[in-house]
Design an enzyme around this catalytic site. Structure first.
Site, PDB file in Angstrom:
ATOM      1  CD1 TRP A  33      -3.399   0.261   0.758  1.00 41.52           C
ATOM      2  CD2 TRP A  33      -2.715  -1.856   0.921  1.00 41.52           C
ATOM      3  NE1 TRP A  33      -4.496  -0.554   0.557  1.00 41.52           N
ATOM      4  CE2 TRP A  33      -4.104  -1.855   0.653  1.00 41.52           C
ATOM      5  CE3 TRP A  33      -2.080  -3.088   1.050  1.00 41.52           C
ATOM      6  CZ2 TRP A  33      -4.847  -3.023   0.532  1.00 41.52           C
ATOM      7  CZ3 TRP A  33      -2.808  -4.245   0.935  1.00 41.52           C
ATOM      8  CH2 TRP A  33      -4.171  -4.206   0.664  1.00 41.52           C
ATOM      9  CB  SER A  34       0.448   4.341  -1.927  1.00 41.21           C
ATOM     10  OG  SER A  34       1.052   5.582  -2.045  1.00 41.21           O
ATOM     11  CD1 TRP A  35      -1.861   5.043   3.412  1.00 44.61           C
ATOM     12  CD2 TRP A  35      -1.837   7.052   4.404  1.00 44.61           C
ATOM     13  NE1 TRP A  35      -2.924   5.101   4.280  1.00 44.61           N
ATOM     14  CE2 TRP A  35      -2.934   6.316   4.904  1.00 44.61           C
ATOM     15  CE3 TRP A  35      -1.638   8.338   4.885  1.00 44.61           C
ATOM     16  CZ2 TRP A  35      -3.816   6.835   5.861  1.00 44.61           C
ATOM     17  CZ3 TRP A  35      -2.518   8.844   5.836  1.00 44.61           C
ATOM     18  CH2 TRP A  35      -3.577   8.109   6.314  1.00 44.61           C
ATOM     19  CG  ASP A  36      -0.322   1.051   4.670  1.00 44.79           C
ATOM     20  OD1 ASP A  36      -1.105   1.718   3.978  1.00 44.79           O
ATOM     21  OD2 ASP A  36      -0.682   0.343   5.625  1.00 44.79           O
ATOM     22  CE1 TYR A  81      -7.578  -5.429   0.918  1.00 44.07           C
ATOM     23  CE2 TYR A  81      -7.412  -5.137  -1.458  1.00 44.07           C
ATOM     24  CZ  TYR A  81      -7.696  -4.629  -0.203  1.00 44.07           C
ATOM     25  OH  TYR A  81      -8.117  -3.328  -0.075  1.00 44.07           O
ATOM     26  CD  GLN A 107      -3.428   4.303   0.638  1.00 41.55           C
ATOM     27  OE1 GLN A 107      -2.245   3.991   0.648  1.00 41.55           O
ATOM     28  NE2 GLN A 107      -4.324   3.688   1.393  1.00 41.55           N
ATOM     29  N   GLY A 167      -7.246   7.442   2.612  1.00 40.15           N
ATOM     30  CA  GLY A 167      -6.614   6.598   3.627  1.00 40.15           C
ATOM     31  C   GLY A 167      -7.533   6.362   4.816  1.00 40.15           C
ATOM     32  CG  ASP A 169     -10.290   2.888   3.623  1.00 41.12           C
ATOM     33  OD1 ASP A 169      -9.444   3.789   3.495  1.00 41.12           O
ATOM     34  OD2 ASP A 169     -10.063   1.705   3.353  1.00 41.12           O
ATOM     35  CE1 TYR A 360     -10.116  -0.229   8.302  1.00 41.12           C
ATOM     36  CE2 TYR A 360     -11.721   0.755   6.834  1.00 41.12           C
ATOM     37  CZ  TYR A 360     -10.520   0.124   7.031  1.00 41.12           C
ATOM     38  OH  TYR A 360      -9.737  -0.134   5.946  1.00 41.12           O
ATOM     39  CD  GLU A 404      -6.401  -2.161  10.117  1.00 44.23           C
ATOM     40  OE1 GLU A 404      -6.956  -3.223  10.480  1.00 44.23           O
ATOM     41  OE2 GLU A 404      -6.631  -1.631   9.007  1.00 44.23           O
TER      42      GLU A 404
HETATM   43  C1  2M8 Z   1      -7.197   0.413   4.731  1.00 47.80           C
HETATM   44  O1  2M8 Z   1      -7.682   0.492   3.388  1.00 47.80           O
HETATM   45  C2  2M8 Z   1      -7.825  -0.638   2.507  1.00 47.80           C
HETATM   46  C3  2M8 Z   1      -8.232  -0.105   1.149  1.00 47.80           C
HETATM   47  O2  2M8 Z   1      -7.215   0.665   0.642  1.00 47.80           O
HETATM   48  C4  2M8 Z   1      -8.847  -1.656   2.962  1.00 47.80           C
HETATM   49  O3  2M8 Z   1      -9.598  -1.424   3.920  1.00 47.80           O
HETATM   50  O4  2M8 Z   1      -8.907  -2.709   2.326  1.00 47.80           O
HETATM   51  C5  2M8 Z   1      -7.004   1.870   5.212  1.00 47.80           C
HETATM   52  O5  2M8 Z   1      -6.851   1.928   6.604  1.00 47.80           O
HETATM   53  C6  2M8 Z   1      -5.819   2.497   4.487  1.00 47.80           C
HETATM   54  O6  2M8 Z   1      -5.524   3.750   5.031  1.00 47.80           O
HETATM   55  C7  2M8 Z   1      -4.587   1.611   4.572  1.00 47.80           C
HETATM   56  O7  2M8 Z   1      -3.587   2.146   3.759  1.00 47.80           O
HETATM   57  C8  2M8 Z   1      -4.875   0.165   4.132  1.00 47.80           C
HETATM   58  C9  2M8 Z   1      -3.691  -0.776   4.405  1.00 47.80           C
HETATM   59  O8  2M8 Z   1      -3.215  -0.623   5.714  1.00 47.80           O
HETATM   60  O9  2M8 Z   1      -6.010  -0.343   4.830  1.00 47.80           O
END
Ligand code: 2M8
Length: 441
Positions: A33-36, A81, A107, A167, A169, A360, A404
């Site tokens: 994941w991009s910002w992760d 996923y 993101q 980010g 969601d 969440y 998380e």
């Molecule tokens: C969450 O988002 C993804 C979709 O991108 C998901 O729920 O499947 C969010 O918390 C997002 O901010 C985060 O980058 C991702 C992976 O940790 O999970």
């Protein structure tokens, strides 16, 4: 005690490390994941420079030729996923990469921030300089894409077109804009969600949320990912505070990177300044003393207060007076009043009837948002509040493990276990504390 915690955090990252990149979590999030990736690189930077560099380098293999940096890069197939690359079908756009599969949205742009952090903390400065040299054109192309495609009016504010792009969601921010997408609640979903098999469904977005997320994806596909067409038809177009704040700080850091690699820093400084001013002019809510998102479809502010509304502190955007008001609101029963039963800043206003301690992005404590606030508060000299958050970034994983997100009152963790950015940002806080201690010794 600190050593044990460092070892535990490193073990989480080690378990999620694939040899080329780090998964956000073992089963729930098996891709990159991009910002992760940027938050994870920030944690690695202090001791594992080469790995921090590789994390970003691997992410950028998914960059499109028009600069778009996708929110997911699917390096390997996975059965745990949804949605996978076939749902996105991004090859409809000529700029999508052919060597690797990606999603078709973005993101928050925290990557230049991470790249600069790697350079600042480098064990091998020369290697880091070469890394910046290599990454600079890609970071520039990424920011150019955002200003070119997502800010057609040249306001200095870019828009997002899907809740996943924020980010955050299922934040309550999106409830109203998402109502414009009609779904039949009785109709079964035409796809199988995998997230509900992996973690407690009570923590996750609802099926109606997912139906809307996927309708937006269908719209992007039908437009062949042409931004002008998407912009014309998309019911969800929002100028988001967190996204634009990170872009502003990323531009400030890209200017520093430009200086190191002998490129022109002025354009980046000018863009950062314009974005900072636009955030202050358009997204500041004077009545409540917080920043709020703006809905481009209805041309009205989104009157919802979330923790991200304080994050402009991170990029030095508020004036001292605005910062004082932000701190007053933060330190209230709506968010986290120091001394009260609250670990850190919850993601949403606790006084709202739809606040949830475990669902969440609708209330729990997220470590990345708190890390941004901690840094921002330090920047403004709000040391007491910053220290409170810093302690929570350490205590929550120490007491309740690397989750998380966390219950703001009782602390226990929810969502995915073994979560990477929780571990990475804890490492950053601990190592930064050591640096500070050495400096003042
Ligand atoms: C969450 O988002 C993804 C979709 O991108 C998901 O729920 O499947 C969010 O918390 C997002 O901010 C985060 O980058 C991702 C992976 O940790 O999970």
């Amino acid at each position: 005690m600190e050593e044990t915690l460092i070892t535990r955090a490193q073990a989480v990252l080690e378990q999620n490390w694939t040899g080329r990149f780090t998964r956000p979590a073992p089963r729930l999030y098996p891709h990159q994941w991009s910002w992760d990736a940027a938050f994870i690189a920030i944690g690695y930077a202090h001791r594992l420079q080469a790995r921090a560099e590789q994390e970003l380098r691997t992410l950028f293999t998914g960059q499109w030729r028009n600069g778009l940096l996708p929110h997911i890069v699917y390096h390997e197939p996975s059965a745990t996923y949804f949605p996978g690359p076939e749902i996105w079908d991004v090859r409809r756009h000529p700029a999508a990469p052919s060597a690797v599969a990606t999603s078709g949205i973005v993101q928050p742009p925290n990557h230049a921030i991470a790249a600069w952090h790697i350079y600042r903390h480098a064990q091998d400065r020369e290697q880091a300089r070469k890394f910046l040299q290599e990454l600079y054109p890609r970071l520039k192309a990424w920011h150019d894409y955002l200003y070119r495609e997502r800010d057609p009016a040249g306001e200095g504010l870019v828009y997002i077109r899907h809740p996943w792009e924020s980010g955050m969601d299922n934040a309550p921010l999106w409830d109203e804009p998402l109502q414009r997408i009609t779904v039949d609640p009785k109709r079964p979903l035409p796809f199988r969600r995998m997230d509900k098999q992996v973690v407690n469904p009570a923590d996750r977005p609802t099926d109606a949320d997912y139906a809307r997320y996927l309708q937006l994806v269908a719209l992007f596909r039908a437009a062949n990912y042409e931004e002008a067409r998407i912009r014309e038809h998309c019911p969800f177009l929002v100028q988001d505070v967190l996204f634009n704040t990170l872009l502003c700080q990323a531009e400030r850091d890209l200017a520093r990177i430009a200086r190191v690699v002998g490129a022109d820093p002025d354009q980046h400084e000018a863009r950062a300044e314009r974005t900072a001013q636009a955030i202050n002019q358009k997204l500041w809510d004077e009545a409540h003393g917080i920043y709020v998102d703006y809905d481009l479809r209805t041309r009205t502010p989104i009157d919802v207060h979330v923790a991200a509304g304080f994050v402009p502190l991170f990029a030095g955007i508020p004036s001292p007076e605005q910062a004082r008001r932000l701190c007053t609101y933060l330190n209230s029963t709506s968010f986290c009043r120091l001394g009260d039963r609250c670990y850190a800043v919850p993601s949403y206003d606790k006084q709202k009837p739809d606040f949830s301690r475990r669902r969440y992005w609708r209330g729990p404590v997220w470590i990345n948002i708190n890390w941004l606030l901690y840094r921002g508060l330090e920047r403004y000299g709000a040391q007491e509040y910053a220290a409170w958050i810093r302690d929570a970034i350490i205590d929550l994983p120490r007491l309740y493990d690397f989750y998380e997100y966390y219950d703001p009152e009782i602390g226990c963790g929810h969502g995915a276990a073994g979560f990477s950015w929780t571990a990475a940002l804890l490492l950053d806080v601990l190592y930064a504390g050591r640096l500070e201690a050495n400096r003042s010794a």
